[in-house]
Design an enzyme around this catalytic site. Structure first.
Site, short mmCIF file in Angstrom:
data_model
loop_
_atom_site.label_atom_id
_atom_site.label_comp_id
_atom_site.label_asym_id
_atom_site.label_seq_id
_atom_site.Cartn_x
_atom_site.Cartn_y
_atom_site.Cartn_z
N PHE A 1 -28.31 14.02 -2.93
CA PHE A 1 -28.46 13.89 -4.39
C PHE A 1 -29.46 12.78 -4.76
CE2 PHE A 1 -25.22 16.31 -6.93
CZ PHE A 1 -24.72 17.09 -5.89
N GLU B 1 -2.41 6.23 7.43
CA GLU B 1 -1.73 7.00 8.51
C GLU B 1 -2.34 6.72 9.88
OE1 GLU B 1 0.06 10.69 7.94
OE2 GLU B 1 -0.01 10.56 5.76
N GLN C 1 -9.60 3.62 14.41
CA GLN C 1 -9.49 2.87 15.68
C GLN C 1 -8.14 3.14 16.33
OE1 GLN C 1 -10.69 1.29 12.75
NE2 GLN C 1 -12.75 1.63 13.52
N ARG D 1 4.26 20.11 22.26
CA ARG D 1 4.23 18.67 22.00
C ARG D 1 2.94 18.08 22.54
NH1 ARG D 1 6.07 14.69 19.85
NH2 ARG D 1 5.74 12.73 20.90
N THR E 1 -5.49 3.97 11.38
CA THR E 1 -6.95 3.92 11.19
C THR E 1 -7.65 4.75 12.28
OG1 THR E 1 -7.19 2.01 12.64
CG2 THR E 1 -6.77 1.54 10.30
N TRP F 1 0.83 -1.22 0.00
CA TRP F 1 0.00 0.00 0.00
C TRP F 1 0.86 1.26 0.00
CZ3 TRP F 1 -4.27 -2.10 -1.11
CH2 TRP F 1 -4.75 -3.21 -0.43
#
Ligand SMILES: Cc1cc2nc3c(=O)[nH]c(=O)nc-3n(C[C@H](O)[C@H](O)[C@H](O)COP(=O)(O)OP(=O)(O)OC[C@H]3O[C@@H](n4cnc5c(N)ncnc54)[C@H](O)[C@@H]3O)c2cc1C
Length: 392
Positions: A350, A375, A379, A323, A377, A168
């Site tokens: 629509f 980047e 979860q 931070r 999920t 991926w």
């Protein structure tokens, strides 16, 4: 005495003023989206093709690699500006925009951990011509559990040899180099992970087939195979034990951009839905007069604005050395989830027309889904947030 409401609120001062430079940048990115991205988006989606000429034109304008410091040929812009650009481009097509932004994902670990020579060579490459770079953590065995990666490196003399497979990987078919995370021993989990910069033409490196995706089809995605790939010691970015931290810090810096993309996609959902709802009539009146349609549109507007505030705060934190990775996760999770819901709702507004390719919203719905996946999920963002809450 500690404050009653979130202590993070007290580390930042409010300022919603956009500078003249930021305003000009937003205008330029918006014009680029109108003139270069929107006209080709549907065709690139249909053909699953990334428009390299659009990338080159965006690169000329400084819309690609904006955070590279001036000493390495870049514009030296901050994360706020980077994400403002991302929002504008995402309005046109998150597929094209993902591939335009993927260089930032690959160059961030070099900015964070690279030595001067590595920065000069690889950031210089990206800023001297419209080249691509890819970031490789995910593997077929799993992407959420970064510490569980199986791709291995062994040290042979001064050099390193990498074996394994990443999947991926955005822009893999186009990349001139890859930032690759690998482990000395999977059993040691995060303690064994190192990071390397690997040139595309290194023997043993092979890019797999271009993935035929549901959405963001204009963005290139492919696997990368490593078979006895020798990496010189000069290209070690983070030694064993430091790679995992580098991967996490990179995500902390880039997750606000996903929030920005979500805001751009939602703004598009909103604009398309409002325009359609004004024209489309049922029961003798424009559907925008129906309260249930109004509620959908109002929720979309709230989600867009709330996501915008979150990603801008997360980006501002990064630019000002505050931070607080949890805010990056808020922006990513909230933005992605609201974008998915807004795109589903746009299709609803629509009606049947939302379900066919003659109208733009079915693409928005397909494109939105991956915001909840890559980047980290939705979860995993909640895992990050809950762990942080648990630590107190
Ligand atoms: C279009 C696209 C582009 C991408 N680009 C890149 C790229 O450039 N570089 C790169 O390295 N990767 C990239 N990725 C990979 C992406 O980051 C991973 O797909 C993602 O991290 C999830 O990993 P996975 O697919 O292996 O799912 P898994 O990790 O197998 O997760 C499957 C499901 O289980 C859930 N889950 C897993 N662990 C937990 C947990 N602890 N608690 C609760 N739920 C959990 C997940 O949320 C998910 O719903 C890309 C993916 C896509 C689809």
């Amino acid at each position: 005495m500690s404050p009653i409401c979130g202590e993070d609120e007290w580390t930042t001062m409010l300022n919603f003023q956009v500078s003249e430079e930021q305003s000009a940048l937003i205008e330029m990115a918006a014009r680029f989206t109108r003139e270069r991205i929107i006209p080709v988006a549907a065709e690139c989606d249909r053909e699953s093709r990334f428009p390299r000429d659009v990338f080159a034109a965006g690169w000329e304008l400084g819309l690609v690699n904006p955070t590279v410091p001036e000493e390495f040929g870049g514009a030296g812009l901050g994360e706020v500006e980077n994400s403002l650009i991302a929002e504008q481009l995402a309005y046109g097509c998150t597929g094209i925009q993902t591939s335009m932004l993927a260089n930032t994902l690959a160059l961030t670990p070099i900015l964070l951990a690279g030595n001067t020579q590595q920065k000069k060579r690889y950031l210089g490459l990206l800023t001297s011509s419209p080249e691509f770079a890819s970031y490789c953590t995910t593997e077929p065995s799993g992407g959420s559990d970064v510490a569980g990666m199986q791709t291995r490196f062994t040290q042979v003399g001064d050099d390193y040899v990498i074996n394994g497979e990443k999947c991926w990987i955005t822009n893999a078919s186009l990349a001139s180099f890859f930032v690759v995370f690998a482990t000395s021993d999977p059993a040691t989990r995060h303690k064994g992970i190192a990071a390397f910069i690997v040139d595309r033409d290194t023997p043993g490196l092979r890019v797999g087939k271009h993935e035929d995706k549901m959405g963001q089809r204009a963005s290139d995605t492919a696997a990368v195979h490593f078979e006895d790939v020798v990496v010189k010691k000069e290209n070690l970015l983070a030694p064993g034990g430091e790679g995992f931290k580098l991967a996490m810090e990179t995500f902390n810096q880039t997750r606000p951009d996903i929030g920005a993309m979500a805001a751009g996609l939602m703004q598009r959902c909103l604009d398309e839905s409002v325009a359609y709802a004004r024209e489309r009539k049922s029961f003798g009146q424009p559907i925008i007069e129906h309260q249930m349609i109004q509620a959908i549109l109002a929720d979309m507007a709230i989600s867009t604005e709330a996501t915008r505030l979150l990603y801008q705060k997360a980006a501002w934190n990064l630019d000002h050395g505050v931070r607080n990775p949890i805010v990056s996760s808020y922006a990513k999770a909230f933005g992605a989830d609201r974008a998915m819901q807004s795109a589903i709702d746009a299709v609803q507004v629509f009606g049947g027309n939302g379900y066919v390719k003659d109208y733009p919203v079915e693409k928005l719905m397909r494109d939105a889904k991956v915001l909840q996946i890559y980047e980290g999920t939705s979860q995993i963002q909640r895992v990050v947030i809950a762990r942080s809450l648990g630590r107190g």
